[in-house]
Design a protein around this motif. Sequence first.
Motif, short mmCIF file in Angstrom:
data_model
loop_
_atom_site.label_atom_id
_atom_site.label_comp_id
_atom_site.label_asym_id
_atom_site.label_seq_id
_atom_site.Cartn_x
_atom_site.Cartn_y
_atom_site.Cartn_z
N LYS A 31 2.57 -5.91 -8.80
CA LYS A 31 1.77 -7.12 -9.02
C LYS A 31 0.67 -7.19 -7.97
O LYS A 31 0.97 -7.16 -6.77
CB LYS A 31 2.66 -8.36 -8.92
CG LYS A 31 3.30 -8.73 -10.24
CD LYS A 31 3.85 -10.14 -10.19
CE LYS A 31 4.42 -10.50 -11.56
NZ LYS A 31 5.21 -11.72 -11.51
N PRO A 32 -0.60 -7.30 -8.39
CA PRO A 32 -1.67 -7.37 -7.39
C PRO A 32 -1.65 -8.72 -6.65
O PRO A 32 -1.26 -9.74 -7.22
CB PRO A 32 -2.94 -7.23 -8.23
CG PRO A 32 -2.54 -7.59 -9.61
CD PRO A 32 -1.06 -7.36 -9.75
N THR A 33 -2.02 -8.69 -5.36
CA THR A 33 -2.14 -9.94 -4.60
C THR A 33 -3.57 -10.00 -4.06
O THR A 33 -4.38 -9.10 -4.30
CB THR A 33 -1.15 -9.94 -3.42
OG1 THR A 33 -1.33 -8.72 -2.70
CG2 THR A 33 0.28 -10.03 -3.90
N VAL A 34 -3.88 -11.06 -3.34
CA VAL A 34 -5.24 -11.20 -2.79
C VAL A 34 -5.45 -10.18 -1.68
O VAL A 34 -4.50 -9.78 -1.01
CB VAL A 34 -5.42 -12.64 -2.24
CG1 VAL A 34 -6.90 -12.96 -2.06
CG2 VAL A 34 -4.75 -13.64 -3.15
N ASN A 35 -6.69 -9.77 -1.46
CA ASN A 35 -7.06 -8.83 -0.40
C ASN A 35 -6.19 -7.57 -0.42
O ASN A 35 -5.48 -7.27 0.54
CB ASN A 35 -6.92 -9.49 1.00
CG ASN A 35 -7.74 -10.76 1.07
OD1 ASN A 35 -8.74 -10.89 0.37
ND2 ASN A 35 -7.33 -11.69 1.92
N MET A 36 -6.23 -6.88 -1.52
CA MET A 36 -5.41 -5.67 -1.61
C MET A 36 -5.95 -4.55 -0.71
O MET A 36 -5.20 -3.86 -0.06
CB MET A 36 -5.36 -5.15 -3.05
CG MET A 36 -4.57 -6.01 -3.98
SD MET A 36 -2.86 -6.06 -3.51
CE MET A 36 -2.38 -4.39 -3.87
N GLY A 37 -7.25 -4.37 -0.71
CA GLY A 37 -7.85 -3.32 0.12
C GLY A 37 -7.34 -1.94 -0.29
O GLY A 37 -7.36 -1.57 -1.45
N GLN A 38 -6.87 -1.20 0.75
CA GLN A 38 -6.44 0.17 0.49
C GLN A 38 -5.18 0.21 -0.36
O GLN A 38 -4.88 1.22 -0.98
CB GLN A 38 -6.16 0.88 1.82
CG GLN A 38 -7.41 1.04 2.67
CD GLN A 38 -7.09 1.71 3.98
OE1 GLN A 38 -5.93 1.74 4.39
NE2 GLN A 38 -8.11 2.24 4.65
N LYS A 39 -4.42 -0.87 -0.38
CA LYS A 39 -3.16 -0.85 -1.13
C LYS A 39 -3.38 -0.77 -2.63
O LYS A 39 -2.46 -0.46 -3.37
CB LYS A 39 -2.33 -2.11 -0.82
CG LYS A 39 -1.80 -2.14 0.60
CD LYS A 39 -0.95 -3.39 0.79
CE LYS A 39 -0.55 -3.54 2.24
NZ LYS A 39 0.02 -4.86 2.50
N GLN A 40 -4.61 -1.08 -3.06
CA GLN A 40 -4.87 -1.08 -4.50
C GLN A 40 -4.56 0.29 -5.12
O GLN A 40 -4.02 0.38 -6.21
CB GLN A 40 -6.34 -1.45 -4.76
CG GLN A 40 -6.71 -1.56 -6.22
CD GLN A 40 -5.96 -2.69 -6.91
OE1 GLN A 40 -5.91 -3.80 -6.40
NE2 GLN A 40 -5.34 -2.42 -8.05
N GLU A 41 -4.85 1.33 -4.36
CA GLU A 41 -4.63 2.69 -4.87
C GLU A 41 -3.13 2.92 -5.13
O GLU A 41 -2.72 3.42 -6.18
CB GLU A 41 -5.15 3.70 -3.84
CG GLU A 41 -4.99 5.14 -4.30
CD GLU A 41 -4.97 6.11 -3.12
OE1 GLU A 41 -4.61 7.27 -3.34
OE2 GLU A 41 -5.31 5.69 -1.98
#
Length: 1644
Positions: A1456-1466
């Motif tokens: 589940k995406p959260t705010v300010n994912m940054g590098q974790k999005q990958e």
Amino acid sequence: MFSMLHPLDEITPLVCKSGSLFGSSRVQYVVDHAMKIVFLNTEPSIIMTYDTVQSLHSVWALRRVKTEEENVVLKFSEQGGTPQNVASSSSLTAHLRSLSKGDSPVASPFQNYSSIHSQSRSTSSPSLHSRSPSISNMAALSRAHSPALGVHSFSGVQRFNLSSHNQSPKRHSISHSPNSSNGSFLAPETEPIVPELCIDHLWTETITNIREKNSQASKVFITSDLCGQKFLCFLIDTMLVLEGSGNLVLYTGVVRVGKVFIPGLPAPSLTMSNTMPRPSTPLDSVSTPKPLSKLLGSLDEVVLFSPVPELRDSSKLHDSLYNEDCTFQQLGTYIHSIRDPVCNRVTLELSNGSMVRITIPEIATSELVQTCLQAIKFILPKEIAVQMLVKWYSVHSAPGGPSYHSEWNLFVTCLMNMMGYNTDRLAWTRNFDFEGSLSPVIAPKKARPSETGSDDDWEYLLNSDYHQNVESHLLNRSLCLSPLEVSQMKDEDFSQNLILDSSTLLFTHIPAIFFVLHLIYEELKLNTLMGEGIRSLVGLLVQLARDLKLEPYVDHYYRDFPTLVRTTGQVCTIDQGQTGFMHHPSFFTPEPPSIYQWVSSCLKGEGMPPYPYLPGICERSRLVVLVFRIIGTVAGFTLRDLETLPFGIALPIRDAIYHCREQPASDWPEAVCLLIGRQDLSKQACEGNLPKGKSVLSSDVPSGTETEEEDDGMNDMNQEVMSLIWSEDLRVQDVRRLLQSAHPVRVNVVQYPELSDHEFIEEKENRLLQLCQRTMALPVGRGMFTLFSYHPVPTEPLPIPKLNLTGRAPPRNTTVDLNSGNIDVPPNMTSWASFHNGVAAGLKIAPASQIDSAWIVYNKPKHAELANEYAGFLMALGLNGHLTKLATLNIHDYLTKGHEMTSIGLLLGVSAAKLGTMDMSITRLLSIHIPALLPPTSTELDVPHNVQVAAVVGIGLVYQGTAHRHTAEVLLAEIGRPPGPEMEYCTDRESYSLAAGLALGMVCLGHGSNLIGMSDLNVPEQLYQYMVGGHRRFQAGMHREKHKSPSYQIKEGDTINVDVTCPGATLALAMIYLKTNNRSIADWLRAPDTMYLLDFVKPEFLLLRTLARCLILWDDILPNSKWVDSNVPQIIRENSISLSEIELPCSEDLNLETLSQAHVYIIAGACLSLGFRFAGSENLSAFNCLHKFAKDFMTYLSAPNDSVTGPYNLETCLSVVLLSLAMVMAGSGNLKVLQLCRFLHMKTGGEMNYGFHLAHHMALGLLFLGGGRLPWFCSLCHQESLCCSLLCIYKHIPCLGRIQYHLQALRHLYVLAAEPRLLVPVDVDTNMPCYALLEVTYKGTQWYEQTKEELMAPTLLPELHLLKQIKVKGPRYWELLIDLSKGTQHLKSILSKDGVLYVKLRAGQLSYKEDPMGWQSLLAQTVANRNSEARAFKPETISAFTSDPALLSFAEYFCKPTVNMGQKQEILDLFSSVLYECVTQETPEMLPAYIAMDQAMRRLGRREMSETSELWQIKLVLEFFSSRSHQERLQNHPKRGLFMNSEFLPVVKCTIDNTLDQWLQAGGDVCVHAYLSGQPFEESQLSMLACFLVYHSVPAPWHLPSIGLEGSTSFAELLFKFKQLKMPVRALLRLAPLLLGNPQPMVM
């Protein structure tokens, strides 16, 4: 002495066989009153006796007597019996015998041990694969020094002797009779008793002078030591032994372990627990204080001999610490005795009366130490193993022993000390932290210089594991702490080499111990939970490998754990002179066995040497090797094992499982189905193994929760299944309404003005009487509808619905009753209706139910008026197979009551239950009720006529198809039994004759002209005469006297009364020649074709003749109206062209009434035969043909001029056609037939009588037979079911109006022809019935080729013998194939249990009920909307694919995406796409593998790989997917789903290649070169170098000189030379620049 093999046997004398030293032996009875039995054992079968005169103990083997020994003692020259099976002499006995003859060891027990073992074990250590210990190793210890040759040990025992040992009978108990004073109890004149058991002498203790008289053993037991050797011990005065000083000492076998210190007890108390394999042996005894003797003094009172054959390895023996032996002063409280041992716990009884429960510590608590001990014990000779284990146990269990954590360190120190190492001076063992005091075995640590501490403490801390852990901690890095330099050991004594002490216990066995520890190391690699254990073990292995100069092993460990294994380290030299003493076992290999390397070679298809393993210890290695050798067999693994296997090893196994899951066989065992994830199959297999009990589909309606309405007997029908079968309409409710008989009927009569009130009441009651005829006919139909639908509760009686014969008259709902006396009601009108009601209730019980005799009797009603219902209930139990459980006593009890109905029900019930068995007890039971089967002189019994009829039919059922001559002869005569003079046999002769005919037909069913041994009876001719009439033949046989004088009442003369005999004879002919296609017999049955002859035959009989003829010419029956009409003779066809025409052509000679009646009856007979031929087949042509005739008869009935044929005859024919129609469509619930039945249900009054109503409601019941579960089965191969159907249907044909004309009970025999063929798919997850698509494949026949048909289940299957296979089709459910070519047993067992077939819904699919067209399927939605990225997959939607809580949580927390994912999005995207892949392909087990591979790639990229096992796993995965077998499978099944995403693997491969190539270019090539040339290199590169070596399979440096690389100048040469090292080309490309001296690596 006597023996008894069973409590009910006679006692028999015991025989003993004893021999002298020189081989001659004597067999005699045991008659020595001085002999007492002190011990008995079953496995092995031995007894111990004590001679009270000589004070000696002897041991004997107990076995059955051989015939020759029997003959010797009985003095018979020849005995008729056969010899018992006697096994050959076991090795045990041979050893025991040799021991007792004089191999008794001398002096000290330890010396005995070693002297015996030195020959057997030490010279050649056993190979790893075959293990032959135990029986040859004997340890013996005797009370006094045994003489060198124990000849005189037999001097006083000449009565006994030796022979072969044999297994004893399972149960034996031997009683001794000490008081038989005279020596011989066999007086010469008495008949001798044949002995059964014999004892063979095995051993007698040596005669001692020291022992006092009557020192009989107080306790005898079998014990085993730590190595599993078995000893038989017996104790003379006291228990083993509470020594005089109050010390209790622990032994293993006969080796003393030590004393136990018990904290909290007065100091010197030392206790002992015995290591008994059998917890039931009590240990209580009282000691007599004796002076404490030397070390083994306590063993003085223990006498034992060679180990008994091995039972099982009891490794969990309880031991105790090893202490210097010292005498303690005895203080106030001391241990009085010990008792109640269970496993390793024992109770101490103290002198002050209190009791203490103590636990002897286990031999080891950590799994790693236990495994290592097992392996070392396995490999060492027995006596050394025992000493090693005793020593370890003493160290481990010292007071204040180690905690769980430091047990391994303690074990290593103890083991290395025993191998000759000085662990105090060895660098890596010196710093072990034991967290507890050390045992005296280990040298004490050096004393500290001062109390204030010293630098040593700091050094100790820096060298500890704890410090290393902190250094590598994340916090350490984030705080940027610089690592501390650990000062090198200053003491010179550490830098110099240490020399091993060669005099220690295990020194000579170091190579063997090293090798088994290496195998354990490889075994632990296959368990991901044992990572810490591997790291602990590798330190010990590296030290041993260096000291043994095994470079390949050191290199192997370095490649696995580059950071743990430094290239250099402290080496202990082994004196060259001593290496010769080291024992190098044959199985030791110079190259280390590596399980990963072995699997890798296997995947590449290279030849591999066999992989060594330790049986019982390295089980995982064994399973993995087996699986990869024969891939596709996953035997021995469970799902839990697979979860703990490393993913590279597990993936090929999971892949095999995945492909098995697609198309498994339906008959695989439960464990396999669970492993491949097919819960539907495992549940099916599990249900198949259970005893038949309550089914999933039986509806659970508790009997108390019915609503106010009366129970109509149909509450137990499974509504869910029926609503799936007939989902479009409410036909089931309609049938239920038509068949219920528990509610009052509506009596609708209009009161005309001219009617008085009294006349109006009579009118209403007359109307009710007509309606009651219909109500009384309903139970038979209801029995068919509810057949086998109920599983009774054993504690509750079976509910029988009420038969309600009252009515309600509108508008005020006043009750109308028949008992008011206003009109005449036939007497006993309801008796048969009640009987049928009882049968209907009983037939609800499914054959699979669990009921017993007590429950049947428990159902017996209290009120006499319900007796008829109970009689029907008994018959029903016979039909569904439960009456065989009724005790004979109860059957006798019911029959002696003399209740006619009960007798009928019971006789028919037991006969049906024993169908075709020729059961003698049932035959006797039936014969009592048939005068013709009794001897002529027997007493005349007054048997009611109906009971006789039932008994005759019963004989037919019991002898069905047997062609039993005597029975056939009697029945043939009974068809034409003449009426007797005294009015006997005068009433209802027709029903008796018919029953005899049917019974004869059943006995000779289908035998045709092959009636062996009956040619003199002329059966067909006699039957023909009965059918057409003629002079009566003279009565032959023993009953001729009875028939001499004719009846005074019935004047028949000497001709046969055809009206009586014709129906029975016609049907008997039909059944005898059933399906034989015998034309000559069939021509006898052809309808007459002249008017003159037609006048001689009753029209009803024409129906029977036509039916009989068609059944004989079975193969000629065709389902069309043309064939039906072809049965009508020409004269009839021409003269009654259309029955409905008003103007009929007139002719003087023709009787039109006869012609038209003959016409309708012939057509009805042909239709009935059509019904039989296609019964249960739902054949469309047959249905259309019969439906047309039924409509025609309806039309004739409503025609204005039906007087010629007569409405009665038309009604009869219509009923017959309707029954035929229902037979063809049995169980299908066809609407058109239901409409006909409903129409006829509404017709009451006029010609409609009880018989017609019965026929109509039977048709209705047949149509919904068993609630749509049981079609009727009368095909070619089932003649029995056909004849039962014939019995049942025939009852309605002639004279349907007269209730008493036939034995109505026979109507229920249709049950024997019903066969369950409904297949109900049940969703294994919800346990609810559901729809599933089936593909049915028909076998090819002479009429059609092999064809396939799709059916939507729940559905009635076609007849099983026509089918080749049945398949549950995808895509919604997992496919499942039931192959009938192997046999129909599996499918039949499914069908008999309510036809439940478990199916499993695939992920993302909805059931057919929720989504009939398949448009809502979740996969369809996501695929339609899917973008190029996987982000379109919403984690919320996962719940539609899977209900696994682990996957749902993974989606919740990681996708589940959260705010300010940054590098974790990958990472989030990766997890989402991986989860999507796993769930849609139904491989959720691959999720951890995907993530582990991703993590390993990232770790390698950061160069943080401290061990290479993950890289090995990725390498194995890549090798598997590029292996030949996998590629071939992809080509063969291109459509099959990929087990792992095809896009993921190339990315993994590319990333790892890139990372390693970058390292190679950034200076790694220097490292590789240094490694290959054997030069040192910097430590910072250790781990990356190991990764490179492992990933590219680079050979070790010492393999390179053998191929001669010096002169190589070109890559081609290299390629040729490296071919034998099996190095991949891509790795060689990277090494070529280094090897050829070219500085630039050729990175691809």
